[in-house]
Design a protein around this motif. Structure first.
Motif, PDB file in Angstrom:
ATOM      1  N   GLU A 169       2.527   1.544   3.275  1.00  0.00           N
ATOM      2  CA  GLU A 169       3.608   0.564   3.445  1.00  0.00           C
ATOM      3  C   GLU A 169       4.845   0.991   2.669  1.00  0.00           C
ATOM      4  N   SER A 194       0.844  -1.188   0.000  1.00  0.00           N
ATOM      5  CA  SER A 194       0.000   0.000   0.000  1.00  0.00           C
ATOM      6  C   SER A 194       0.878   1.237   0.000  1.00  0.00           C
ATOM      7  N   ASP A 195       0.280   2.399  -0.265  1.00  0.00           N
ATOM      8  CA  ASP A 195       1.038   3.648  -0.253  1.00  0.00           C
ATOM      9  C   ASP A 195       1.672   3.885   1.114  1.00  0.00           C
TER      10      ASP A 195
END
Length: 239
Positions: A67, A64-65
């Motif tokens: 992460e 994800s962004d």
């Protein structure tokens, strides 16, 4: 190198565009911090990053962004101000991990992007047009179709670069990313500047040639002759 690439005379990057990096050793590299400007950047505008966690993250099927942001920050060294490395840090880590590549200059030159944003982008870079283009840029640039910048782009580049290395046995000097920009890779900062300058000149010639009816690529035998001539090898070394 960064200040030159960001200068008005080069027309390669404005505002926060583009990013640069340098390999310090096999474990660490410096990369432009997100939001800084090539034109005015100084030593404080770079972030020290560890190769290992960046390359390890590329093995994940998806992130994800948030992460991605955590991976980037966790990979930084001596970064008390928590400066965020460029979103293209993954891309830089892949390229800098190749033998003989120490510097990267990723920019968005107007002339080059005029081609990369056109219908003829891939065709325009499918051949060689003049001797100095071959001497400085090599005979086979790497073309990357457009995809989401950051982790997704880096994974695509990794796969394309692996196939390129399998085919040619050496990394490309010039990488063209559709609807995005240009990457020059080199052993020295001077080589990156030379490659970028020649790539911009080549783009202007391509645009001019299309205006006068189309491209006239050099025949393969002439390209191979220039690529293998001893005097051209000497000139490449001197340049």
């Amino acid at each position: 190198m960064s200040n030159t690439l960001g200068s008005d005379a080069y027309d390669c990057a404005i505002l926060g565009e583009g990013n640069t990096s340098v390999k310090l050793d096999q474990d660490y590299f410096l990369i432009k911090a997100s939001g800084t400007q090539l034109k005015t950047i100084d030593a404080k505008g770079f972030v020290k990053v560890s190769f290992a966690p960046i390359l390890e993250a590329l093995k994940q099927p998806a992130l994800s962004d948030q992460e991605v942001k955590k991976v980037l920050l966790d990979a930084t060294i001596d970064n008390p101000d928590q400066k965020m490395p460029s979103v293209e840090t993954f891309l830089h880590a892949i390229i800098l991990s190749q033998e003989g590549i120490n510097y990267i200059g990723h920019t968005h030159p107007t002339a080059i992007n005029s081609i990369l944003c056109s219908q003829k982008a891939e065709d325009a870079y499918s051949g060689s047009l003049f001797p100095d283009q071959i001497v400085v840029l090599g005979t086979d640039p790497l073309f990357i179709p457009y995809t989401d910048p950051g982790l997704v782009l880096s994974k695509l580049l990794r796969d394309k670069l692996t196939a390129y290395l399998d085919r040619f046995g050496k990394p490309p000097k010039a990488i063209y990313m559709q609807n995005h920009g240009f990457i020059a890779v080199g052993a020295t900062d001077k080589e990156v500047l030379n490659i970028t300058q020649m790539a911009v000149k080549t783009a202007r010639i391509i645009i001019g040639a299309y205006a006068l009816g189309g491209l006239h690529f050099l025949p393969e035998e002439h390209v191979n002759r220039i690529e293998t001539r001893p005097d051209e090898h000497y000139r490449r070394k001197v340049i």
